[in-house]
Design an enzyme around this catalytic site. Structure first.
Site, PDB file in Angstrom:
ATOM      1  N   HIS A 259       0.797  -1.216   0.000  1.00 60.55           N
ATOM      2  CA  HIS A 259       0.000   0.000   0.000  1.00 60.55           C
ATOM      3  C   HIS A 259       0.829   1.265   0.000  1.00 60.55           C
ATOM      4  O   HIS A 259       0.297   2.359  -0.170  1.00 60.55           O
ATOM      5  CB  HIS A 259      -0.897  -0.001   1.235  1.00 60.55           C
ATOM      6  CG  HIS A 259      -0.139  -0.211   2.523  1.00 60.55           C
ATOM      7  ND1 HIS A 259       0.290  -1.451   2.915  1.00 60.55           N
ATOM      8  CD2 HIS A 259       0.266   0.652   3.468  1.00 60.55           C
ATOM      9  CE1 HIS A 259       0.924  -1.349   4.068  1.00 60.55           C
ATOM     10  NE2 HIS A 259       0.935  -0.089   4.423  1.00 60.55           N
ATOM     11  N   CYS A 260       2.148   1.174   0.197  1.00 58.69           N
ATOM     12  CA  CYS A 260       2.954   2.387   0.352  1.00 58.69           C
ATOM     13  C   CYS A 260       4.113   2.512  -0.623  1.00 58.69           C
ATOM     14  O   CYS A 260       4.223   3.508  -1.335  1.00 58.69           O
ATOM     15  CB  CYS A 260       3.498   2.464   1.788  1.00 58.69           C
ATOM     16  SG  CYS A 260       2.246   2.838   3.034  1.00 58.69           S
ATOM     17  N   LEU A 261       5.015   1.526  -0.636  1.00 58.78           N
ATOM     18  CA  LEU A 261       6.275   1.697  -1.363  1.00 58.78           C
ATOM     19  C   LEU A 261       6.114   2.011  -2.840  1.00 58.78           C
ATOM     20  O   LEU A 261       6.853   2.848  -3.376  1.00 58.78           O
ATOM     21  CB  LEU A 261       7.160   0.455  -1.184  1.00 58.78           C
ATOM     22  CG  LEU A 261       7.667   0.180   0.230  1.00 58.78           C
ATOM     23  CD1 LEU A 261       8.751  -0.884   0.196  1.00 58.78           C
ATOM     24  CD2 LEU A 261       8.196   1.434   0.896  1.00 58.78           C
ATOM     25  N   ASP A 264       4.110   6.011  -2.580  1.00 58.04           N
ATOM     26  CA  ASP A 264       4.530   7.195  -1.832  1.00 58.04           C
ATOM     27  C   ASP A 264       5.575   8.066  -2.534  1.00 58.04           C
ATOM     28  O   ASP A 264       5.474   9.301  -2.503  1.00 58.04           O
ATOM     29  CB  ASP A 264       5.066   6.785  -0.459  1.00 58.04           C
ATOM     30  CG  ASP A 264       3.966   6.206   0.419  1.00 58.04           C
ATOM     31  OD1 ASP A 264       2.813   6.148  -0.048  1.00 58.04           O
ATOM     32  OD2 ASP A 264       4.259   5.805   1.560  1.00 58.04           O
TER      33      ASP A 264
END
Length: 419
Positions: A259-261, A264
């Site tokens: 969900h992030c790397l 972001d």
């Protein structure tokens, strides 16, 4: 104790609800998926990091319930927004879900309430995007209500660092906003870290994930170089990791997931351009990591060509593991999905096996029994711990290992190819 409303009953919201509920707060989970709401009210968890037993205890004690009705937000002391912030098709921030929810909050905002955004986003979102929407009804932040940002730090599947034990960063719009947020989180988590502003907290979250993205890109680039040089990247990483100072271990892989790397860095790059600044280092890392599924497809092609005298077209390929990390069911941004698309485009007959993911509806696939010998090639994309990789190597005709799951079984026998 307070009534804490959490908007978004997902991988962030449900663990937050558990932690606040166990601290004695009354929890209201708000979600627009009726099926989720019904499950939560029965005490049934669909989040791996929260057990149904723990959830049921809170429901039975009257400290947790779920609803689809935003009107119930009026009775909350604090409203936490924990919703997805994906990228658009143009790889730009898409805050639609968060801003729509903020508008729903704004029409129900009450005097004295605390509103906290937990969703990962670019610096300035809380002040520039949420604040005007929340103040549209006449209430003023820092006086009539309080506003802060506190980024989620969830790593699904971890048991050593949980929502309760992971330090919580908090930055408020005003000193009083920060104080209110610190008091709330301090009542439920072990450690709270104060920063000077929402922008500092927003950038803190991005830095944490960009740090990982850049370092993973470094070893991914070296993996491609090692392939040309005939060196084993895993041997090199293992050797470098013996240095007790000045080195932190990162491992190569088929690409970034979760969900992030994968998301972001693009949030910060987009925001930086507004200041005539170009985050070339960060964007380069993104390019390297995005290219890995293509490199992995090429490696499968090489293995089939040299190891089995076959082309990808017409070959039966089993993708082993489709979640983005080991031992979790989460497929968001998983590099396995891109690899499946690429192999299909190249004409391969693709199937997958994953003990944690029963089906991939968007591809019309369901997890198949692990029968390695039925395939021309088995590609290890996610190394789940339940798989016997020694037996896999014995049974398979050809293995392409992107995670070093097969250990010392290397290219020497022509059967196991490694990243």
């Amino acid at each position: 104790m307070s009534t804490v409303a959490i908007i978004g009953a997902g991988y962030v919201g449900v663990p937050l609800a558990e932690v606040f509920g166990q601290a004695g707060h009354s929890i209201l989970l708000v979600d627009n998926v009726a099926e989720r709401v019904e499950q939560l009210n029965r005490g049934e968890s669909y989040i791996d990091d929260v057990t149904s037993e723990s959830l049921r205890e809170l429901v039975d004690a009257g400290r947790l319930r779920a609803t689809t009705d935003y009107d119930e937000l009026r009775g909350a002391d604090a409203i936490l927004i924990a919703l997805p912030t994906p990228l658009s098709a143009q790889r730009e921030p898409d805050l639609t879900i968060v801003l729509d929810a903020t508008r729903d909050v704004a029409t129900r905002l009450q005097q004295g309430q605390l509103v906290v955004l937990e969703s990962t986003t670019y610096p300035g979102t809380t002040r520039e995007r949420l604040l005007p929407l929340l103040e549209a009804g006449g209430l003023r932040a820092g006086e009539d209500f309080h506003l802060a940002f506190s980024p989620e730090r969830v790593d699904p599947g971890r048991e050593d660092w949980t929502t309760k034990t992971t330090p919580k960063v908090v930055g408020g719009l005003t000193p009083e906003c920060t104080k209110r947020a610190l008091e709330l989180y301090g009542s439920a988590v072990d450690e709270v870290v104060e920063v000077s502003s929402p922008e500092a907290a927003e950038l803190t979250k991005l830095l944490e994930n960009i740090f990982r993205s850049v370092n993973i890109a470094l070893v991914n680039e070296l993996a491609q170089l090692c392939d040309r040089m005939g060196l084993d990247i895993w041997e090199v990483v293992d050797a470098a990791a013996t240095k007790p100072f000045g080195f932190m271990r990162f491992e190569p892989g088929p690409g970034l997931g979760g969900h992030c790397l994968p998301v972001d860095p693009f949030y910060l790059s987009w925001k930086a351009r507004q200041f005539d600044f170009y985050t070339e280092f960060i964007e380069l890392a993104g390019k390297v990591n995005q290219n890995m599924p293509y490199f992995c497809r090429s490696l499968i092609s090489q293995a089939l060509n040299h190891g089995a005298r076959r082309s990808v077209s017409g070959s039966k390929v089993l993708v082993l593991g489709v979640s983005y990390k080991a031992d979790v069911p989460d497929t968001r941004e998983s590099p396995a999905l891109k690899l499946i698309e690429l192999l299909r485009t190249a004409g391969a007959d693709v199937a997958y096996h994953d003990p944690h993911v029963s089906e991939l509806r968007q591809y019309g696939l369901s997890s198949q029994p692990l029968a390695p010998g039925e395939y021309d090639c088995v590609a290890i994309v996610t190394a789940h711990s339940s798989i016997d990789y020694g037996q896999l190597v014995q049974d398979a005709k050809l293995v392409v290992d992107f995670r070093n799951a097969t250990g010392t079984n290397g290219r020497v026998d022509g059967k196991v190819w490694k990243l």
